[in-house]
Design a protein around this motif. Sequence first.
Motif, PDB file in Angstrom:
ATOM      1  N   VAL A  72      35.312  47.759  37.561  1.00 57.90           N
ATOM      2  CA  VAL A  72      35.247  46.773  36.453  1.00 57.90           C
ATOM      3  C   VAL A  72      35.788  45.244  35.727  1.00 57.90           C
ATOM      4  O   VAL A  72      36.332  44.370  35.797  1.00 57.90           O
ATOM      5  N   PRO A  73      36.140  46.098  34.770  1.00 54.04           N
ATOM      6  CA  PRO A  73      36.907  45.552  34.194  1.00 54.04           C
ATOM      7  C   PRO A  73      38.030  44.456  34.277  1.00 54.04           C
ATOM      8  O   PRO A  73      38.625  43.969  34.327  1.00 54.04           O
ATOM      9  N   ILE A  74      39.496  45.503  35.291  1.00 54.62           N
ATOM     10  CA  ILE A  74      40.446  45.342  35.561  1.00 54.62           C
ATOM     11  C   ILE A  74      39.772  44.188  36.615  1.00 54.62           C
ATOM     12  O   ILE A  74      41.037  43.117  36.939  1.00 54.62           O
ATOM     13  N   GLU A  75      38.847  44.084  37.904  1.00 57.64           N
ATOM     14  CA  GLU A  75      38.752  42.523  38.648  1.00 57.64           C
ATOM     15  C   GLU A  75      38.131  41.799  37.634  1.00 57.64           C
ATOM     16  O   GLU A  75      38.963  40.831  37.986  1.00 57.64           O
ATOM     17  N   ARG A  76      37.870  41.793  36.662  1.00 57.25           N
ATOM     18  CA  ARG A  76      37.355  41.129  35.944  1.00 57.25           C
ATOM     19  C   ARG A  76      38.819  40.170  35.271  1.00 57.25           C
ATOM     20  O   ARG A  76      38.618  39.089  35.075  1.00 57.25           O
ATOM     21  N   LEU A  77      39.853  40.924  34.806  1.00 52.19           N
ATOM     22  CA  LEU A  77      41.333  40.555  34.437  1.00 52.19           C
ATOM     23  C   LEU A  77      42.031  39.914  35.897  1.00 52.19           C
ATOM     24  O   LEU A  77      42.508  39.071  35.261  1.00 52.19           O
ATOM     25  N   PHE A  78      41.770  40.339  36.387  1.00 54.00           N
ATOM     26  CA  PHE A  78      42.911  40.436  37.287  1.00 54.00           C
ATOM     27  C   PHE A  78      42.327  39.546  38.853  1.00 54.00           C
ATOM     28  O   PHE A  78      42.859  40.777  39.848  1.00 54.00           O
ATOM     29  N   ALA A  79      41.847  39.327  38.917  1.00 56.22           N
ATOM     30  CA  ALA A  79      40.794  39.399  39.945  1.00 56.22           C
ATOM     31  C   ALA A  79      41.239  38.388  41.385  1.00 56.22           C
ATOM     32  O   ALA A  79      42.164  37.126  40.508  1.00 56.22           O
ATOM     33  N   ALA A  80      41.433  38.582  42.531  1.00 54.53           N
ATOM     34  CA  ALA A  80      41.818  38.271  43.670  1.00 54.53           C
ATOM     35  C   ALA A  80      41.543  36.577  43.854  1.00 54.53           C
ATOM     36  O   ALA A  80      42.152  35.436  44.168  1.00 54.53           O
ATOM     37  N   ARG A  81      40.425  37.026  43.504  1.00 55.89           N
ATOM     38  CA  ARG A  81      39.187  35.668  44.614  1.00 55.89           C
ATOM     39  C   ARG A  81      38.293  35.768  43.905  1.00 55.89           C
ATOM     40  O   ARG A  81      38.146  36.662  42.698  1.00 55.89           O
ATOM     41  N   PRO A  82      37.000  34.361  42.730  1.00 54.96           N
ATOM     42  CA  PRO A  82      36.045  34.373  42.263  1.00 54.96           C
ATOM     43  C   PRO A  82      35.119  34.997  42.924  1.00 54.96           C
ATOM     44  O   PRO A  82      34.528  35.137  44.089  1.00 54.96           O
ATOM     45  N   TRP A 100      40.937  58.059  44.363  1.00 57.64           N
ATOM     46  CA  TRP A 100      41.650  56.861  43.892  1.00 57.64           C
ATOM     47  C   TRP A 100      42.348  55.595  44.209  1.00 57.64           C
ATOM     48  O   TRP A 100      41.907  54.603  44.089  1.00 57.64           O
ATOM     49  N   GLN A 101      43.014  55.764  45.128  1.00 57.18           N
ATOM     50  CA  GLN A 101      43.892  55.034  45.741  1.00 57.18           C
ATOM     51  C   GLN A 101      42.794  54.453  46.976  1.00 57.18           C
ATOM     52  O   GLN A 101      42.966  52.826  47.067  1.00 57.18           O
ATOM     53  N   ALA A 102      41.372  54.547  47.674  1.00 58.94           N
ATOM     54  CA  ALA A 102      40.998  53.928  48.041  1.00 58.94           C
ATOM     55  C   ALA A 102      39.857  52.593  47.647  1.00 58.94           C
ATOM     56  O   ALA A 102      39.790  52.026  48.311  1.00 58.94           O
ATOM     57  N   TYR A 103      39.543  53.795  45.922  1.00 63.39           N
ATOM     58  CA  TYR A 103      39.182  52.483  45.448  1.00 63.39           C
ATOM     59  C   TYR A 103      39.587  50.905  45.362  1.00 63.39           C
ATOM     60  O   TYR A 103      39.258  49.431  45.042  1.00 63.39           O
ATOM     61  N   LEU A 104      41.097  51.706  44.768  1.00 67.28           N
ATOM     62  CA  LEU A 104      41.634  50.686  44.352  1.00 67.28           C
ATOM     63  C   LEU A 104      42.396  49.529  45.168  1.00 67.28           C
ATOM     64  O   LEU A 104      42.283  48.731  45.180  1.00 67.28           O
ATOM     65  N   VAL A 105      42.437  49.815  46.618  1.00 68.39           N
ATOM     66  CA  VAL A 105      42.872  48.599  47.769  1.00 68.39           C
ATOM     67  C   VAL A 105      42.244  47.830  47.965  1.00 68.39           C
ATOM     68  O   VAL A 105      42.037  47.209  48.516  1.00 68.39           O
ATOM     69  N   HIS A 106      40.466  48.284  48.032  1.00 69.49           N
ATOM     70  CA  HIS A 106      39.824  47.256  48.003  1.00 69.49           C
ATOM     71  C   HIS A 106      39.470  46.783  46.851  1.00 69.49           C
ATOM     72  O   HIS A 106      38.584  45.913  46.993  1.00 69.49           O
ATOM     73  N   ALA A 107      39.910  46.406  45.822  1.00 70.09           N
ATOM     74  CA  ALA A 107      39.514  46.588  44.715  1.00 70.09           C
ATOM     75  C   ALA A 107      40.071  45.365  44.239  1.00 70.09           C
ATOM     76  O   ALA A 107      40.880  44.203  45.478  1.00 70.09           O
ATOM     77  N   CYS A 134      44.502  41.452  42.443  1.00 66.88           N
ATOM     78  CA  CYS A 134      46.015  40.446  42.431  1.00 66.88           C
ATOM     79  C   CYS A 134      47.117  41.490  42.299  1.00 66.88           C
ATOM     80  O   CYS A 134      47.196  41.572  41.032  1.00 66.88           O
ATOM     81  N   LEU A 135      47.709  42.218  43.435  1.00 64.47           N
ATOM     82  CA  LEU A 135      48.514  43.211  43.275  1.00 64.47           C
ATOM     83  C   LEU A 135      49.282  43.467  44.585  1.00 64.47           C
ATOM     84  O   LEU A 135      48.843  43.855  45.458  1.00 64.47           O
ATOM     85  N   SER A 136      50.880  43.429  44.272  1.00 64.83           N
ATOM     86  CA  SER A 136      51.410  43.300  45.623  1.00 64.83           C
ATOM     87  C   SER A 136      52.028  44.078  45.984  1.00 64.83           C
ATOM     88  O   SER A 136      52.620  44.718  46.320  1.00 64.83           O
ATOM     89  N   TYR A 137      52.464  45.354  44.889  1.00 64.19           N
ATOM     90  CA  TYR A 137      53.368  45.759  44.877  1.00 64.19           C
ATOM     91  C   TYR A 137      55.321  45.490  43.770  1.00 64.19           C
ATOM     92  O   TYR A 137      56.370  45.915  44.657  1.00 64.19           O
ATOM     93  N   GLY A 138      55.410  44.066  44.935  1.00 60.75           N
ATOM     94  CA  GLY A 138      56.795  43.697  45.399  1.00 60.75           C
ATOM     95  C   GLY A 138      57.492  44.286  46.084  1.00 60.75           C
ATOM     96  O   GLY A 138      56.752  44.919  47.724  1.00 60.75           O
ATOM     97  N   PRO A 139      58.961  45.175  46.122  1.00 57.28           N
ATOM     98  CA  PRO A 139      59.544  45.351  46.730  1.00 57.28           C
ATOM     99  C   PRO A 139      58.898  46.924  47.468  1.00 57.28           C
ATOM    100  O   PRO A 139      58.704  47.699  47.949  1.00 57.28           O
ATOM    101  N   LEU A 140      58.463  47.603  46.779  1.00 61.73           N
ATOM    102  CA  LEU A 140      57.485  48.998  47.197  1.00 61.73           C
ATOM    103  C   LEU A 140      56.050  48.612  47.690  1.00 61.73           C
ATOM    104  O   LEU A 140      55.865  49.451  48.731  1.00 61.73           O
TER     105      LEU A 140
END
Length: 286
Positions: free
Chosen positions: A18-28, A166-173, A176-182
Motif C-alpha cells: 500500500v505505501p509503495i503504491e502511494r509513492l510510486f503509483a503508475a496510475r491514480p 511476492w512476485q505475484a503481488y509485485l507484478v500486479h501492483a 511504475c517499475l520497468s527494470y530497464g535492460p532487465l
Amino acid sequence: MDELFGLSKFLLTLLIFVPIERLFAARPQKIFRRGLLTDLAFQFVNGWLILIGVIVIVTMAILVNQSMLPSAVKHMIDGLPYWVQVVLVILIGDLGVYWTHRILHAVPAMWQMHAVHHAVEELDWLAAVHQHPLDVAFMKAGSLFPLYALGFSTEAIGTYFLVYYWQAYLVHANVCLSYGPLRYVLVSPEFHHWHHSSEVEAKDKNFAGVFSFYDWLFGSVYLPREKKPKTFGVGHPMPSGYLRLLAHPFRVWTSRQRRDDQLSRASSSGVVRPGQDELTSRERSR
C-alpha cells in the motif's frame, strides 16, 4: 488460527505494497477501489479450495517420483547444491506457468476460468488473488507437478513458493517499475500490466510469471517503449461478487452445452432455426 487463514502474510503484504503504491503509483487509483471486498473474499476463502487441488497434485507427483523416475535421476538431483536446485526449480516452475497460462488463454473452455482473473479493471497488488480456484489449480499443476515428480528438495521448492508469492503481488501492483535492460530477463509490473490490458495489441501476450525471456523466446511478448497500458479487463461485462465469479465458468459451460444440444437435435431432425448455426458475438470471444 491466524496462520490457517494467512492473516499474518496478508497484513505484511498490505503494509509493504500500500505505501509503495502511494509513492510510486503508475496510475491514480483509490485504495478502496471497486471490487476490493470481492478480492478480500478471494484472499481468505480461495486458499482452502486451492489447498485441496495442491494436495492432489503433489500426491500424484510424489507417486510418479517413487514409481517411475529412474534412480539415476533421483541421485543426480539429490546431489545438486541447494542454490543450484533453487535456480532449476524456478526455471522449470516458471516454464510450467508459462505454458499452462498460455493454454488458459488459447482454449476457449479454459479461458472461462481464467477470465475471472482478467475481469479486474482497476489493477493493484490485491488483484493477484482474484483468480478462480480451478484456474489456480491448473497453473499449480503445470509448475508444481514436475518439481515434485523430479524430486527436488522441499527447501528448494519452498524457496520457489516464497519467490512466486511476492512476485505475484509485485507484478500486479500499481507501481511504475520497468527494470530497464532487465526487462528482457525478468517479469516486471510494467510487463505484466500489459498482459492485463484490454487493448487489442496486448491481447494474449506476456504469459511468464518470473522470467520474461520465455515470452521473448516463444514469440508472445508485447512491451512497447514510451507507452503505458490505459485500460484493463476482458472487454465485456463480467459478473460481480465472489460467488458469481466462482459460478461464471460453470454457467458459460452449461449454456454452451445446452446450445450445442439444441443444434444437434435440430440438425438431426433436419430443421435449423435462423441464427442457430451462428454463435453470438459474446460467445465467439475466446
